[in-house]
Each structure stands twice: as structure tokens, then as C-alpha cells.
Write an enzyme that holds these catalytic residues in place. Structure first.
Site, PDB file in Angstrom:
ATOM      1  N   CYS A  43       0.821  -1.221   0.000  1.00 49.36           N
ATOM      2  CA  CYS A  43       0.000   0.000   0.000  1.00 49.36           C
ATOM      3  C   CYS A  43       0.849   1.263   0.000  1.00 49.36           C
ATOM      4  O   CYS A  43       0.647   2.159  -0.804  1.00 49.36           O
ATOM      5  CB  CYS A  43      -0.938  -0.008   1.208  1.00 49.36           C
ATOM      6  SG  CYS A  43      -1.877   1.515   1.337  1.00 49.36           S
ATOM      7  N   CYS A  48      -1.525   1.602  -3.082  1.00 53.96           N
ATOM      8  CA  CYS A  48      -2.555   2.644  -2.888  1.00 53.96           C
ATOM      9  C   CYS A  48      -2.016   4.074  -2.873  1.00 53.96           C
ATOM     10  O   CYS A  48      -2.531   4.934  -3.575  1.00 53.96           O
ATOM     11  CB  CYS A  48      -3.292   2.437  -1.565  1.00 53.96           C
ATOM     12  SG  CYS A  48      -3.529   0.749  -1.085  1.00 53.96           S
ATOM     13  N   LYS A  51      -0.074   5.213  -6.034  1.00 49.21           N
ATOM     14  CA  LYS A  51      -1.092   5.185  -7.108  1.00 49.21           C
ATOM     15  C   LYS A  51      -2.001   6.405  -7.018  1.00 49.21           C
ATOM     16  O   LYS A  51      -2.247   7.095  -7.992  1.00 49.21           O
ATOM     17  CB  LYS A  51      -1.896   3.879  -7.002  1.00 49.21           C
ATOM     18  CG  LYS A  51      -2.967   3.647  -8.041  1.00 49.21           C
ATOM     19  CD  LYS A  51      -4.323   4.201  -7.742  1.00 49.21           C
ATOM     20  CE  LYS A  51      -4.911   3.921  -6.406  1.00 49.21           C
ATOM     21  NZ  LYS A  51      -5.380   2.573  -6.171  1.00 49.21           N
ATOM     22  N   TYR A 179      -8.941  -3.968 -11.080  1.00 46.86           N
ATOM     23  CA  TYR A 179      -8.652  -2.688 -10.426  1.00 46.86           C
ATOM     24  C   TYR A 179      -7.391  -2.020 -10.992  1.00 46.86           C
ATOM     25  O   TYR A 179      -7.399  -0.862 -11.381  1.00 46.86           O
ATOM     26  CB  TYR A 179      -8.369  -2.923  -8.935  1.00 46.86           C
ATOM     27  CG  TYR A 179      -9.523  -3.106  -8.014  1.00 46.86           C
ATOM     28  CD1 TYR A 179     -10.201  -4.320  -7.943  1.00 46.86           C
ATOM     29  CD2 TYR A 179      -9.910  -2.088  -7.152  1.00 46.86           C
ATOM     30  CE1 TYR A 179     -11.234  -4.504  -7.041  1.00 46.86           C
ATOM     31  CE2 TYR A 179     -10.943  -2.265  -6.241  1.00 46.86           C
ATOM     32  CZ  TYR A 179     -11.601  -3.476  -6.186  1.00 46.86           C
ATOM     33  OH  TYR A 179     -12.617  -3.664  -5.297  1.00 46.86           O
ATOM     34  N   GLU A 183      -7.273   1.361 -13.279  1.00 42.05           N
ATOM     35  CA  GLU A 183      -6.725   2.576 -12.661  1.00 42.05           C
ATOM     36  C   GLU A 183      -5.506   3.086 -13.436  1.00 42.05           C
ATOM     37  O   GLU A 183      -5.396   4.285 -13.716  1.00 42.05           O
ATOM     38  CB  GLU A 183      -6.350   2.305 -11.204  1.00 42.05           C
ATOM     39  CG  GLU A 183      -7.590   2.118 -10.320  1.00 42.05           C
ATOM     40  CD  GLU A 183      -7.266   1.881  -8.848  1.00 42.05           C
ATOM     41  OE1 GLU A 183      -6.115   1.514  -8.530  1.00 42.05           O
ATOM     42  OE2 GLU A 183      -8.175   2.059  -8.013  1.00 42.05           O
ATOM     43  N   HIS A 437     -28.425  20.460  -2.027  1.00 41.28           N
ATOM     44  CA  HIS A 437     -28.468  20.935  -3.403  1.00 41.28           C
ATOM     45  C   HIS A 437     -27.498  22.095  -3.610  1.00 41.28           C
ATOM     46  O   HIS A 437     -27.370  22.934  -2.729  1.00 41.28           O
ATOM     47  CB  HIS A 437     -29.903  21.397  -3.700  1.00 41.28           C
ATOM     48  CG  HIS A 437     -30.129  21.753  -5.121  1.00 41.28           C
ATOM     49  ND1 HIS A 437     -30.118  20.825  -6.138  1.00 41.28           N
ATOM     50  CD2 HIS A 437     -30.375  22.960  -5.707  1.00 41.28           C
ATOM     51  CE1 HIS A 437     -30.361  21.442  -7.286  1.00 41.28           C
ATOM     52  NE2 HIS A 437     -30.516  22.726  -7.046  1.00 41.28           N
ATOM     53  N   GLU A 442     -26.967  14.260  -3.935  1.00 40.07           N
ATOM     54  CA  GLU A 442     -28.387  14.432  -3.598  1.00 40.07           C
ATOM     55  C   GLU A 442     -29.270  13.449  -4.364  1.00 40.07           C
ATOM     56  O   GLU A 442     -30.358  13.091  -3.912  1.00 40.07           O
ATOM     57  CB  GLU A 442     -28.852  15.872  -3.862  1.00 40.07           C
ATOM     58  CG  GLU A 442     -28.929  16.263  -5.314  1.00 40.07           C
ATOM     59  CD  GLU A 442     -29.409  17.712  -5.516  1.00 40.07           C
ATOM     60  OE1 GLU A 442     -30.506  18.043  -5.025  1.00 40.07           O
ATOM     61  OE2 GLU A 442     -28.672  18.504  -6.131  1.00 40.07           O
TER      62      GLU A 442
HETATM   63  P1  NDP Z   1      -7.921  -8.309 -10.265  1.00 42.06           P
HETATM   64  O1  NDP Z   1      -8.120  -9.677  -9.781  1.00 42.06           O
HETATM   65  O2  NDP Z   1      -8.826  -7.215  -9.829  1.00 42.06           O
HETATM   66  O3  NDP Z   1      -7.898  -8.316 -11.861  1.00 42.06           O
HETATM   67  C1  NDP Z   1      -7.096  -9.189 -12.585  1.00 42.06           C
HETATM   68  C2  NDP Z   1      -7.450  -9.048 -14.052  1.00 42.06           C
HETATM   69  O4  NDP Z   1      -6.553  -9.821 -14.824  1.00 42.06           O
HETATM   70  C3  NDP Z   1      -8.852  -9.529 -14.364  1.00 42.06           C
HETATM   71  O5  NDP Z   1      -9.422  -8.673 -15.305  1.00 42.06           O
HETATM   72  C4  NDP Z   1      -8.607 -10.915 -14.936  1.00 42.06           C
HETATM   73  O6  NDP Z   1      -9.569 -11.291 -15.851  1.00 42.06           O
HETATM   74  C5  NDP Z   1      -7.284 -10.714 -15.642  1.00 42.06           C
HETATM   75  N1  NDP Z   1      -6.504 -11.941 -15.748  1.00 42.06           N
HETATM   76  C6  NDP Z   1      -6.203 -12.817 -14.766  1.00 42.06           C
HETATM   77  N2  NDP Z   1      -5.444 -13.817 -15.254  1.00 42.06           N
HETATM   78  C7  NDP Z   1      -5.267 -13.575 -16.557  1.00 42.06           C
HETATM   79  C8  NDP Z   1      -4.579 -14.258 -17.609  1.00 42.06           C
HETATM   80  N3  NDP Z   1      -3.935 -15.401 -17.395  1.00 42.06           N
HETATM   81  N4  NDP Z   1      -4.614 -13.723 -18.837  1.00 42.06           N
HETATM   82  C9  NDP Z   1      -5.279 -12.573 -19.076  1.00 42.06           C
HETATM   83  N5  NDP Z   1      -5.947 -11.873 -18.121  1.00 42.06           N
HETATM   84  C10 NDP Z   1      -5.933 -12.379 -16.889  1.00 42.06           C
HETATM   85  O7  NDP Z   1      -6.401  -8.008  -9.904  1.00 42.06           O
HETATM   86  P2  NDP Z   1      -5.606  -6.634  -9.758  1.00 42.06           P
HETATM   87  O8  NDP Z   1      -4.179  -6.994  -9.802  1.00 42.06           O
HETATM   88  O9  NDP Z   1      -6.135  -5.620 -10.673  1.00 42.06           O
HETATM   89  O10 NDP Z   1      -5.935  -6.223  -8.251  1.00 42.06           O
HETATM   90  C11 NDP Z   1      -5.692  -7.173  -7.208  1.00 42.06           C
HETATM   91  C12 NDP Z   1      -6.486  -6.807  -5.994  1.00 42.06           C
HETATM   92  O11 NDP Z   1      -5.877  -5.696  -5.367  1.00 42.06           O
HETATM   93  C13 NDP Z   1      -7.910  -6.352  -6.281  1.00 42.06           C
HETATM   94  O12 NDP Z   1      -8.782  -7.434  -6.359  1.00 42.06           O
HETATM   95  C14 NDP Z   1      -8.202  -5.469  -5.121  1.00 42.06           C
HETATM   96  O13 NDP Z   1      -8.669  -6.239  -4.059  1.00 42.06           O
HETATM   97  C15 NDP Z   1      -6.849  -4.866  -4.794  1.00 42.06           C
HETATM   98  N6  NDP Z   1      -6.732  -3.496  -5.336  1.00 42.06           N
HETATM   99  C16 NDP Z   1      -7.550  -2.543  -4.832  1.00 42.06           C
HETATM  100  C17 NDP Z   1      -7.494  -1.252  -5.304  1.00 42.06           C
HETATM  101  C18 NDP Z   1      -8.421  -0.232  -4.752  1.00 42.06           C
HETATM  102  O14 NDP Z   1      -8.987  -0.472  -3.685  1.00 42.06           O
HETATM  103  N7  NDP Z   1      -8.656   0.881  -5.430  1.00 42.06           N
HETATM  104  C19 NDP Z   1      -6.553  -0.863  -6.355  1.00 42.06           C
HETATM  105  C20 NDP Z   1      -5.737  -1.951  -6.818  1.00 42.06           C
HETATM  106  C21 NDP Z   1      -5.833  -3.215  -6.319  1.00 42.06           C
HETATM  107  P3  NDP Z   1     -10.945 -12.009 -15.406  1.00 42.06           P
HETATM  108  O15 NDP Z   1     -11.826 -10.954 -14.869  1.00 42.06           O
HETATM  109  O16 NDP Z   1     -11.438 -12.611 -16.669  1.00 42.06           O
HETATM  110  O17 NDP Z   1     -10.566 -13.034 -14.386  1.00 42.06           O
END
Ligand code: NDP
Length: 451
Positions: A43, A48, A51, A179, A183, A437, A442
Site C-alpha cells: 500500500c 494505494c 497510485k 482494479y 486505474e 443541493h 443528492e
Molecule cells: P484483479 O483480480 O482485480 O484483476 C485481474 C485481471 O486480470 C482480471 O481482469 C482478470 O480477468 C485478468 N486476468 C487474470 N489472469 C489472466 C490471464 N492469465 N490472462 C489474461 N488476463 C488475466 O487483480 P488486480 O491486480 O487488478 O488487483 C488485485 C487486488 O488488489 C484487487 O482485487 C483489489 O482487491 C486490490 N486493489 C484494490 C485497489 C483499490 O482499492 N482501489 C486498487 C488496486 C488493487 P478475469 O476478470 O477474466 O478473471
């Protein structure tokens, strides 16, 4: 001689580990905490916080564009990536020092080394070879970006490296639809890169409400991000600064950087967990009970390494609950329901509770209230953007089961809506609340059937 050197040995000084170490120390426990990289964890060091600083930087461009309709002329606006990165690094260093102070003031000893579990009560410090006997071990090692194997995978960056690029890429390909991918796509677009998002699914942000997913993608595309759905990156080539992503349909995209944001995996490999019998699931996450205890009674785990909800405030609460329960004689567990979450895309997403699809899947009889409107600011700025708000309400109890917002400051709005949802708010309570407002928020209290 005492049976143990310390009451608690924490492996990993991220947000969760630091909170557990501090609180345990304040309860009078003798604590040691090992960290092989930098105190602060994902983080603070490469998640976080940096980012969000990049998110702030990226939003100025749209603000400058929007300002024209309000009478402003902004000349010679220029963005300098090295300045942003240097200032961000300075802030991260300040935060790391603050985390270290917190630990020291709570009496925890920081060990700057990798640590390996040798038996249910022994940890080996890799740098010195010393063995520490601990009454309790806490695994708080977090996670790392997953890089599925494809030819040329080492030519791609992950979010870890994105924070330290020597220069802003003119063009970047980002793989993933979660995510991190969403982002960073918005960050790079805002800073001026040409962005292509390549996602294997038929919509981005799986798990979010379907209307939210479509809305955000349309907004991203409206800002100039090219989104390729149902595509994967199958190979990556690099020649100096030039990269090429080969896609599943045979097409290719040239760019300066290719970033993979294809999910994260728990850091459980090579820290001795298997050998002592700590059960992990198929993704390598430590399996724990509600009190964060693993299959080995003296070993606990919190945060991303358990893959419950990979969110910093969740890891912090899990660490706090663990320390209060084990060392403070104040047992409690974290309720993982109705945890609010935000995606810092442009525009933002804020969510608490369940989606419309999830409610239907559970067989609930629901009412769905939605608003899709042009925000006041867009009237003069001329920006083509809409705010989406959606309430999922249980017809029988009138309880609000889900609040979904896409729009400016959605993250700030959802934190407050989450208090109400956590309290069991009913739709009639929303209706009884007088609007403020003119705001976007709202609309949350003025939604009626057919309105
Ligand atoms: P996520 O699990 O959110 O997303 C991973 C993405 O990669 C999905 O779209 C998934 O597709 C795709 N994917 C996975 N494996 C493959 C593959 N072999 N080939 C192609 N695409 C693939 O992971 P992130 O790393 O984005 O984030 C991890 C976690 O970190 C989040 O779940 C969240 O909990 C936390 N986070 C929170 C944030 C916030 O609060 N703002 C910001 C960043 C991270 P599919 O959907 O099809 O599985």
C-alpha cells in the site's frame, strides 16, 4: 531461560503486519517484525498511496480542459514525469519513516531481513542465520503481481515498475481488466500516453455491477482509451525502447511499455509454510478461520496473503483484531460484509454491498433504483460524461443491499453511504433524508420509482 524469545514474530511490515505489531506491543507483548524490502508494504511503497498520487497528477489535464468553459485560458501547461516521480518518492520515504517510528514507539524490534518459518514456534532470520523462538507467528507477507507465462514476458512491466519508469511512455498497452489495469489505464491516459487496454473477458471489472462495468468502459473510451475486449496478449517483443504486443487475433500493437495487470498472488512460497503444515489454498493463500488462525495453532495470517479481501483497511482491521484478541484479552473478529471499495478510475467507482446480479442470484426479490445524469459541472465544461447511481433494495425488508456510484468523488460518497448500509439502512431512510443541493450525491436521496 524463557521458553520464547518473543511473544510475537511478524513476517512482513505492510499495513496489516505493522498494525498487528504496534497493537500487540501496546498490549505489552514483546514483538519482532521482519521485512526484507521496505517498511510499509504494497500500500505505502508500491500500491494505494503512490497510485493515488499518480491519480491526482493525471486528473489535472482534464481539469485544465474543463476550465475553458468556465472562462479560463491555461497556456503552456506541461507535465514533467521525473518531477512527479521524485516528489512521490520523497513522500513515500517520509511515510516509510513514520511507519518505522510507529513500530519503534510501540517497542517492536524491526529486523531487516527475509524470515523463514522453521517450526510452529521458530523463525530463521536469513541475513544473520539467527533463530528466534516466538509464542505466536503472524504471516503478513502480502502478495505480488501475477505474470502468466508467455514468450517475452520479461519485457513487460507490472504495477511495481510503473512507479519507477524513467520516462512517461508515449504509448502503453495494459493487459487486464481489474482494479490495477483500469486505474493505470486512466492514469496514463490522463498524463498524456496513448493507452490500449487488452482484456480477455467480454467486459472489464468482473464482479462489479454490470451497468457500472459498461458505464465506466464507455467513459474510458470517451476519454480516448482504446479498450480491446475478448483479446489476450500472447507474446511480447522488445527492441530497445520499442515494444510490440502480439494479440490473440494475430494483430499487434507497438508501444514503449507493455504492462501486465493480470491479478495478484499471495506471497507464501519459500517461507517454510508447507514444511510446518500450514494449509494453503489452490492460489497459495493461507487458509485461516475467522480469528485469522491457520491450520497450525501458533501461526496466524492476515491481509493479502490470506486472499480474503485484498484491501488495505481490511488487512489493518484483521491485524488489529488479531492483536487485541491474542494479546489484549479483547477478542473480536472482522465482519467482511459490506466493506466499501473504490476504483480510482476516471470517473471513479464507489461501491458498497451487493450487485443487482448477485441479489437476483440469491433469489431475493429486489427493487432497483437508478439515475444516469449529466453532472452540473459538465454543462459549462462541455465534457461528455454522465454520473451513474444505483440502489439495490430488498423488497421485503426495504433494506438497501447495494449502492453503486460512478462519477466524480464516488469514493468519498461511498465511504459515508457505507456507514448507513452497515447500520442496515432502509430505502425509506434515504427517502426521509433531505437533499443537499446542488450536488451529485443528492440524487441518492431523491430516487423514486419511475423518477
Ligand atoms: P484483479 O483480480 O482485480 O484483476 C485481474 C485481471 O486480470 C482480471 O481482469 C482478470 O480477468 C485478468 N486476468 C487474470 N489472469 C489472466 C490471464 N492469465 N490472462 C489474461 N488476463 C488475466 O487483480 P488486480 O491486480 O487488478 O488487483 C488485485 C487486488 O488488489 C484487487 O482485487 C483489489 O482487491 C486490490 N486493489 C484494490 C485497489 C483499490 O482499492 N482501489 C486498487 C488496486 C488493487 P478475469 O476478470 O477474466 O478473471
Amino acid at each position: 531461560m524463557a521458553e520464547y524469545d518473543v511473544d510475537l514474530f511478524v513476517i512482513g511490515a505492510g499495513s496489516g503486519g505493522v498494525r498487528a505489531a504496534r497493537v500487540a506491543g501496546e498490549h505489552g507483548a514483546k514483538v519482532m517484525i521482519a521485512e526484507e524490502y521496505r517498511v510499509g508494504g504494497t500500500c505505502v511503497i508500491r500500491g494505494c498511496i503512490p497510485k493515488k498520487l499518480l491519480v491526482y497528477a493525471s486528473r489535472f489535464r482534464h481539469e485544465f480542459e474543463d476550465a475553458a468553459g468556465f472562462g479560463w485560458t491555461i497556456e503552456n501547461a506541461r507535465f514533467d514525469w521525473p518531477t512527479l516521480i521524485a516528489n512521490k518518492d520523497k513522500e513515500i520515504a517520509r511515510l516509510e519513516a513514520a511507519y518505522r517510528r510507529t513500530l519503534t514507539m510501540a517497542g517492536a524490534e524491526i529486523v531487516e531481513s527475509r524470515a523463514i518459518v522453521e517450526d510452529p514456534h521458530t523463525v530463521r532470520i536469513m541475513k544473520t542465520g539467527a533463530r528466534i523462538r516466538a509464542a505466536h507467528l503472524l504471516v503478513a507477507t502480502g502478495g505480488h503481481p501475477l505474470k502468466p507465462v508467455i514468450p517475452g514476458r520479461d519485457h513487460a512491466i507490472t504495477s511495481n515498475e510503473a512507479f519507477h519508469l524513467p520516462e512517461l511512455p508515449k504509448r502503453i498497452v495494459i493487459q487486464g481488466g481489474g482494479y490495477v489495469a483500469v486505474e493505470f489505464a486512466c492514469v496514463f491516459e490522463g498524463l498524456g500516453s496513448e493507452v490500449t487496454l487488452v482484456h480477455r473477458g467480454d467486459e472489464i471489472l468482473r464482479g462489479f455491477d454490470d451497468e457500472v462495468r459498461q458505464h465506466v468502459r464507455a467513459e474510458m473510451e470517451g476519454r480516448g482509451i482504446r479498450v480491446l475486449l475478448n483479446h489476450t496478449v500472447v507474446e511480447i517483443d522488445r527492441n530497445g525502447r520499442a515494444c510490440r504486443a502480439l494479440l490473440s487475433d494475430g494483430a499487434s500493437i507497438d508501444a514503449e511499455e507493455i504492462m501486465r495487470a493480470t491479478g495478484r498472488r499471495p506471497n507464501t512460497a519459500n517461507i517454510g509454510l508447507e514444511a510446518v503444515g500450514v494449509a494453503c489454498d489452490a492460489h497459495g493463500a493461507v487458509v485461516v478461520d475467522a480469528s485469522s488462525r491457520s491450520s497450525v495453532p501458533s501461526i496466524y495470517a492476515i491481509g493479502d496473503v490470506t486472499n480474503r479481501l485484498a484491501l488495505t483497511p481490511v488487512a489493518i482491521r484483521e491485524g488489529h483484531a488479531f492483536a487485541d484478541s491474542v494479546f489484549g484479552d479483547r477478542p473480536w473478529t472482522l465482519d467482511h460484509d459490506n466493506v466499501p471499495t473504490a476504483v480510482f478510475s476516471e470517473p471513479e467507482i464507489g461501491v458498497v454491498g451487493i450487485t443487482e446480479a448477485k441479489a437476483r442470484e440469491r433469489g431475493l426479490s429486489i427493487d432497483v433504483f437508478r439515475r444516469n445524469f449529466r453532472p452540473l459541472k459538465a454543462t459549462l465544461s462541455g465534457r461528455k460524461t454522465h454520473v451513474l447511481m444505483k440502489l439495490v433494495v430488498d423488497k421485503t425488508s426495504d433494506r438497501v443491499l447495494g449502492v453503486h456510484i460512478v462519477g466524480e468523488a464516488a469514493s468519498e460518497m461511498i465511504q459515508l453511504a457505507a456507514i448507513a448500509v452497515k447500520m442496515g439502512v432502509r430505502k425509506t431512510d434515504f427517502d426521509a433524508t433531505v437533499a443537499l443541493h446542488p450536488t451529485s450525491a443528492e440524487e441518492l436521496v431523491t430516487m423514486r420509482h419511475g423518477s
